[in-house]
Design a protein around this motif. Structure first.
Motif, PDB file in Angstrom:
ATOM      1  N   ILE A   1      59.898 -73.112   2.959  1.00 35.59           N
ATOM      2  CA  ILE A   1      61.051 -73.795   3.546  1.00 35.59           C
ATOM      3  C   ILE A   1      60.734 -75.272   3.755  1.00 35.59           C
ATOM      4  N   GLU A   2      61.664 -76.117   3.353  1.00 35.09           N
ATOM      5  CA  GLU A   2      61.630 -77.529   3.724  1.00 35.09           C
ATOM      6  C   GLU A   2      62.830 -77.802   4.618  1.00 35.09           C
ATOM      7  N   SER A   3      62.598 -78.482   5.735  1.00 33.63           N
ATOM      8  CA  SER A   3      63.695 -78.807   6.648  1.00 33.63           C
ATOM      9  C   SER A   3      63.308 -80.014   7.497  1.00 33.63           C
ATOM     10  N   SER A   4      64.281 -80.848   7.787  1.00 34.77           N
ATOM     11  CA  SER A   4      64.032 -81.981   8.676  1.00 34.77           C
ATOM     12  C   SER A   4      64.074 -81.563  10.138  1.00 34.77           C
ATOM     13  N   ASP A   5      64.542 -80.325  10.403  1.00 33.25           N
ATOM     14  CA  ASP A   5      64.665 -79.848  11.784  1.00 33.25           C
ATOM     15  C   ASP A   5      64.532 -78.326  11.789  1.00 33.25           C
ATOM     16  N   PHE A   6      63.306 -77.839  12.013  1.00 37.12           N
ATOM     17  CA  PHE A   6      63.086 -76.395  11.988  1.00 37.12           C
ATOM     18  C   PHE A   6      63.805 -75.681  13.135  1.00 37.12           C
ATOM     19  N   GLN A   7      64.057 -76.388  14.231  1.00 31.21           N
ATOM     20  CA  GLN A   7      64.807 -75.771  15.318  1.00 31.21           C
ATOM     21  C   GLN A   7      66.223 -75.439  14.853  1.00 31.21           C
ATOM     22  N   GLN A   8      66.833 -76.367  14.138  1.00 30.03           N
ATOM     23  CA  GLN A   8      68.168 -76.112  13.603  1.00 30.03           C
ATOM     24  C   GLN A   8      68.127 -75.000  12.564  1.00 30.03           C
ATOM     25  N   PHE A   9      67.086 -75.006  11.739  1.00 30.02           N
ATOM     26  CA  PHE A   9      66.942 -73.957  10.733  1.00 30.02           C
ATOM     27  C   PHE A   9      66.850 -72.586  11.408  1.00 30.02           C
ATOM     28  N   GLU A  10      66.039 -72.491  12.470  1.00 26.72           N
ATOM     29  CA  GLU A  10      65.865 -71.207  13.147  1.00 26.72           C
ATOM     30  C   GLU A  10      67.103 -70.817  13.948  1.00 26.72           C
ATOM     31  N   ASP A  11      67.855 -71.793  14.443  1.00 24.32           N
ATOM     32  CA  ASP A  11      69.144 -71.473  15.062  1.00 24.32           C
ATOM     33  C   ASP A  11      70.060 -70.811  14.035  1.00 24.32           C
ATOM     34  N   GLY A  12      70.008 -71.325  12.816  1.00 24.45           N
ATOM     35  CA  GLY A  12      70.788 -70.716  11.742  1.00 24.45           C
ATOM     36  C   GLY A  12      70.334 -69.300  11.445  1.00 24.45           C
ATOM     37  N   LEU A  13      69.018 -69.076  11.459  1.00 16.05           N
ATOM     38  CA  LEU A  13      68.485 -67.736  11.210  1.00 16.05           C
ATOM     39  C   LEU A  13      68.969 -66.736  12.258  1.00 16.05           C
ATOM     40  N   ARG A  14      68.991 -67.167  13.515  1.00  5.93           N
ATOM     41  CA  ARG A  14      69.385 -66.257  14.599  1.00  5.93           C
ATOM     42  C   ARG A  14      70.848 -65.827  14.481  1.00  5.93           C
ATOM     43  N   ASN A  15      71.647 -66.635  13.816  1.00  5.25           N
ATOM     44  CA  ASN A  15      73.069 -66.317  13.651  1.00  5.25           C
ATOM     45  C   ASN A  15      73.403 -65.872  12.230  1.00  5.25           C
ATOM     46  N   ASP A  16      72.370 -65.634  11.443  1.00  3.81           N
ATOM     47  CA  ASP A  16      72.556 -65.237  10.043  1.00  3.81           C
ATOM     48  C   ASP A  16      72.613 -63.713   9.969  1.00  3.81           C
ATOM     49  N   SER A  17      73.747 -63.182   9.561  1.00  2.00           N
ATOM     50  CA  SER A  17      73.936 -61.726   9.534  1.00  2.00           C
ATOM     51  C   SER A  17      73.095 -61.041   8.462  1.00  2.00           C
ATOM     52  N   THR A  18      72.483 -61.822   7.565  1.00  2.02           N
ATOM     53  CA  THR A  18      71.667 -61.220   6.506  1.00  2.02           C
ATOM     54  C   THR A  18      70.195 -61.109   6.893  1.00  2.02           C
ATOM     55  N   ILE A  19      69.820 -61.706   8.035  1.00  4.85           N
ATOM     56  CA  ILE A  19      68.416 -61.740   8.452  1.00  4.85           C
ATOM     57  C   ILE A  19      68.219 -60.928   9.723  1.00  4.85           C
ATOM     58  N   GLY A  20      67.241 -60.011   9.680  1.00  7.60           N
ATOM     59  CA  GLY A  20      66.878 -59.257  10.871  1.00  7.60           C
ATOM     60  C   GLY A  20      65.809 -60.003  11.643  1.00  7.60           C
ATOM     61  N   GLU A  21      64.552 -59.737  11.310  1.00  2.00           N
ATOM     62  CA  GLU A  21      63.431 -60.426  11.940  1.00  2.00           C
ATOM     63  C   GLU A  21      62.972 -61.581  11.063  1.00  2.00           C
ATOM     64  N   PHE A  22      62.418 -62.613  11.707  1.00  4.82           N
ATOM     65  CA  PHE A  22      61.817 -63.710  10.950  1.00  4.82           C
ATOM     66  C   PHE A  22      60.610 -64.237  11.703  1.00  4.82           C
ATOM     67  N   GLU A  23      59.714 -64.875  10.969  1.00  4.88           N
ATOM     68  CA  GLU A  23      58.510 -65.445  11.571  1.00  4.88           C
ATOM     69  C   GLU A  23      58.107 -66.688  10.788  1.00  4.88           C
ATOM     70  N   ARG A  24      57.799 -67.758  11.527  1.00  7.49           N
ATOM     71  CA  ARG A  24      57.220 -68.937  10.884  1.00  7.49           C
ATOM     72  C   ARG A  24      55.730 -68.665  10.751  1.00  7.49           C
ATOM     73  N   VAL A  25      55.295 -68.357   9.542  1.00  9.94           N
ATOM     74  CA  VAL A  25      53.926 -67.898   9.322  1.00  9.94           C
ATOM     75  C   VAL A  25      52.938 -69.046   9.415  1.00  9.94           C
ATOM     76  N   ILE A  26      53.270 -70.157   8.768  1.00  9.41           N
ATOM     77  CA  ILE A  26      52.371 -71.306   8.771  1.00  9.41           C
ATOM     78  C   ILE A  26      53.160 -72.558   8.434  1.00  9.41           C
ATOM     79  N   GLU A  27      52.806 -73.660   9.070  1.00  5.97           N
ATOM     80  CA  GLU A  27      53.384 -74.954   8.721  1.00  5.97           C
ATOM     81  C   GLU A  27      52.419 -75.669   7.796  1.00  5.97           C
TER      82      GLU A  27
END
Length: 221
Positions: free
Chosen positions: A48-74
């Motif tokens: 993943i490339e993103s200028s704002d990972f907080q915004q990206f993860e906010d999107g994940l939390r509201n994404d009906s296609t995603i159950g669990e997620f984890e930022r494995v490594i930066e």
């Protein structure tokens, strides 16, 4: 039989991660095809490339296609590897391609659409992907297709070692989703280390992608 590498553009709001990349317009998502995952874990890895990972993860939390997620490594300030588990609502193209004995070599977003580089044993096998798209209301376009004699003797610029690694990975089910083999299994069959196997697969996949995108008159790097 003539196998092919095809570049396909697909778009639908329920394709996995589409809601997230729509929420975070700065994000670029690419599948990590050589990740050595447990084939029974149900986890899928993406770069993943993103200028704002907080915004990206906010999107994940509201994404009906995603159950669990984890930022494995930066890997850098604006780049990271994530693992995802899909929900039943997600429209996933990889099982359709796997069921036709095909392989997704690369997948990345283009805005809210997805560009897939796909290897198929025969051009006619693309009909399975088109049938699935039609049945599920997915907009799909064929951008490019290259034909080869077979993966075993393609002129895509593969070295013998890269070709062997790709064939072993394909035959053991490493490219299927969920995977039927791990990177460790592929390395064991090749009698080499996991890092060496990963490198061969990564470079081999890159060669196939370059070959699918270049003009016939060009020479791959």
């Amino acid at each position: 039989m003539t196998d092919i590498t095809a570049v396909v553009r697909a778009e639908h709001p329920d394709i996995v991660l589409t809601e997230t990349v729509t929420h975070d317009r700065s994000s670029k998502v690419r599948s990590v095809s050589e990740a050595g995952t447990d084939p029974t874990s149900g986890k899928f890895f993406y770069h993943i490339e993103s200028s704002d990972f907080q915004q990206f993860e906010d999107g994940l939390r509201n994404d009906s296609t995603i159950g669990e997620f984890e930022r494995v490594i930066e890997t850098r300030d604006d780049e990271a590897i994530y693992s995802f588990e899909y929900t039943d609502e997600a429209k996933i193209l990889s099982p359709v391609i796997s069921s036709a004995n095909g392989v997704i070599l690369d997948m990345e977003n283009d805005g809210s659409a997805w560009i897939l580089t796909v290897w198929m044993p025969d051009r006619t096998d693309l009909v399975h992907l088109w049938d699935y798209a039609q049945q599920n209301g997915i907009d799909i376009d064929l951008l490019r297709v290259n034909e080869y004699a077979s993966l075993g003797n393609t002129d895509a610029g593969l070295t013998d070692s890269q070709r062997e690694a790709l064939l072993v990975a394909f035959e053991t089910g490493y490219f299927e989703e969920p995977r039927n083999a791990t990177l460790s299994d592929v390395a064991a069959d090749l009698d080499i280390s996991q890092p060496a196997a990963s490198g061969l697969l990564r470079r081999g996949i890159k060669r196939l992608i370059i070959s699918s995108l270049r003009d016939d008159s060009e020479t791959p790097d």
